[in-house]
Design a protein around this motif. Structure first.
Motif, short mmCIF file in Angstrom:
data_model
loop_
_atom_site.label_atom_id
_atom_site.label_comp_id
_atom_site.label_asym_id
_atom_site.label_seq_id
_atom_site.Cartn_x
_atom_site.Cartn_y
_atom_site.Cartn_z
N GLU A 1 -7.44 -0.39 15.95
CA GLU A 1 -6.32 -1.15 14.59
C GLU A 1 -6.93 -1.35 13.28
OE1 GLU A 1 -5.17 -4.51 16.72
OE2 GLU A 1 -3.50 -4.44 17.94
N GLN B 1 -3.85 2.81 5.73
CA GLN B 1 -2.34 1.94 5.01
C GLN B 1 -2.66 1.51 4.44
OE1 GLN B 1 -0.97 -0.42 8.45
NE2 GLN B 1 0.58 0.60 9.02
N ASN B 2 -3.77 1.67 4.19
CA ASN B 2 -4.68 1.00 2.79
C ASN B 2 -4.88 2.34 1.86
OD1 ASN B 2 -3.77 -2.09 3.77
ND2 ASN B 2 -5.67 -2.41 4.11
N ASN B 3 -5.19 3.01 2.40
CA ASN B 3 -5.33 4.13 1.51
C ASN B 3 -6.95 4.31 1.29
OD1 ASN B 3 -2.69 5.25 1.46
ND2 ASN B 3 -2.97 4.08 -0.54
N VAL C 1 -6.32 2.23 11.22
CA VAL C 1 -4.45 2.37 11.28
C VAL C 1 -4.54 1.14 9.73
CG1 VAL C 1 -2.14 1.18 11.76
CG2 VAL C 1 -3.63 2.59 12.99
N THR C 2 -4.68 0.73 9.74
CA THR C 2 -4.95 -0.40 8.38
C THR C 2 -5.37 0.52 7.29
OG1 THR C 2 -5.62 -2.21 9.82
CG2 THR C 2 -5.66 -2.80 7.42
#
Ligand SMILES: Cc1ncc(COP(=O)(O)O)c(C=O)c1O
Length: 396
Positions: free
Chosen positions: A51, A58-60, A54-55
């Motif tokens: 996770e 998502q946070n580039n 993935v974060t």
């Protein structure tokens, strides 16, 4: 064509490759073979670590990072080393690389000048031998016999030292033997290194996988003088089942860490930013996943050792760490099985695969030609079946 690099030409393909290729071919042909060659935990990377990755995406968090790794990860390494090993480092002494293997390589290129000798206790992890040569060094093999628990004695170390000796590699717990040095043994080795001004490349990648009442001790934690000569290598691959994420780390005296970081900056640069974010989560998050994995390995370890030692013709020591068992097959050497003479571990492993349908790793390339390595990073069901097959195979 002009001559290629002699250093590159001297690198040997892994001797375990032949068995591995045959195993894969048999499997692809639909034959019911079982493999015990795994050098990685058979568990999934824990969810909280995935996770975090993935974060990060998502946070580039997907750009270059400083070559020696992000500050947060270097700090997380320091915190973990303090808690787990009782050894204190500053983030500036920590270098993140693409796996512990990469860290071993950069440590070697940082330490060695052409012709420098590196003492390597055998049995050894197969890559060390090639890595030393790739870094321009000369491996000096010292056999640590089974009767001494496959461990280098201080006396052996002292005798192997010459004026060209630059370093010794201590892999604790060991791949392939599963053996663990205790505090007194490590201290004695460390003292000799201090006396002779020899660096210690301490590969402690299996440090969380130690069983029973045995306690892991990091050689760097013993005394300041030993620490000043130690390049501690570790990573998240084995402890958190993260072999594919490619994050290893080294902790070393600052001048060494600096050179290692320089080397990285002009070669691979830092590992993937996403993997680094995942590694922070592994090191800082709950450690329950490590305990769960270790207790499962422990059950398998006891089972496999008990079974091997009940079978005539083979034997093994009880490993204290990692997830490997070294099976001694010396008594089979010179014997004929299924019409073939067994000359060494390679012959045994080849025949066992073809006739017994089990792939184990011959330790010829590990400096132990009378042993084969079983990895218990596989299901209990496979282990039981593998032992049944060994029993049947040896009956001829
Ligand atoms: C002793 C030892 N050191 C280092 C490694 C490599 O670790 P990494 O996957 O982090 O490069 C292995 C992997 O098998 C190993 O057995």
């Amino acid at each position: 064509m002009k001559e290629l690099s002699r250093v590159a030409a001297d690198v040997q393909a892994s001797t375990t490759m032949a068995i591995d290729s045959l195993y894969k071919k048999m499997k692809a042909d639909g034959i019911d073979v079982i493999g015990f060659g795994a050098g990685e935990p058979d568990f999934n990377t824990p969810d909280h670590i995935k996770e975090a990755a993935v974060t990060a995406i998502q946070n580039n968090f997907t750009k270059y990072t400083p070559p020696a790794g992000i500050d947060k990860l270097r700090q997380a390494v320091c915190d973990r080393l303090l808690v787990d090993c009782g050894v204190s480092y500053k983030p500036s002494q920590v270098v993140i690389a693409s796996g512990a293997k990469h860290n071993v390589f950069i440590a070697l290129v940082t330490l060695l000048n052409p012709g420098d000798e590196v003492i390597l206790p055998a049995p050894y992890w197969v890559s060390y031998y090639e890595l030393i040569k790739m870094a321009g060094g000369v491996p000096v093999i010292v056999e640590a016999p089974e009767s001494c628990g496959f461990k280098l004695t201080p006396d052996q170390l002292a005798k192997a030292i010459t004026d060209k000796t630059k370093a010794v590699i201590i892999n604790n717990p060991s791949n392939p033997t599963g053996m663990l040095y205790d505090e007194a043994e490590l201290r004695a080795i460390g003292r000799i290194c201090v006396e002779h001004d020899i660096y210690i490349i301490a590969d402690e990648i299996y440090y969380r996988l130690v069983y029973g009442d045995k306690k892991f001790v990091s050689v760097a934690s013993l005394e300041e003088k030993i620490k000043e000569l130690t390049i501690l290598i570790n990573g998240v691959s084995k402890s958190y089942s993260m072999t594919g994420w490619r994050i290893g780390y080294a902790a070393a005296p600052e001048p060494i860490a600096k050179l290692m970081a320089n080397y990285l900056s002009h070669s691979t640069s830092a590992p993937s930013s996403i993997s680094q974010a995942a590694a922070v989560s592994a090191l800082e998050g709950s450690q329950d996943c490590v305990d769960t994995m270790r207790s499962e390995f422990d059950k398998r370890r006891k089972y496999i050792v008990e079974r091997i030692n009940r079978i005539d013709g083979v034997s093994c020591l009880m490993p204290e760490g990692a997830f490997y068992v070294m099976m001694n097959m010396e008594s089979l050497i010179g014997k004929t099985l299924y019409g073939d003479v067994i000359r060494d571990a390679d012959d045994f492993a080849n025949l066992f695969l073809r006739k017994g349908l089990v792939a184990v790793v011959p330790c010829t390339g590990f400096g132990a030609p009378k042993h084969v390595r079983w990895s218990y990073a596989t299901s209990m069901e496979n282990i039981k079946e593998g032992m049944d097959r060994l029993e049947k195979f040896l009956k001829g």
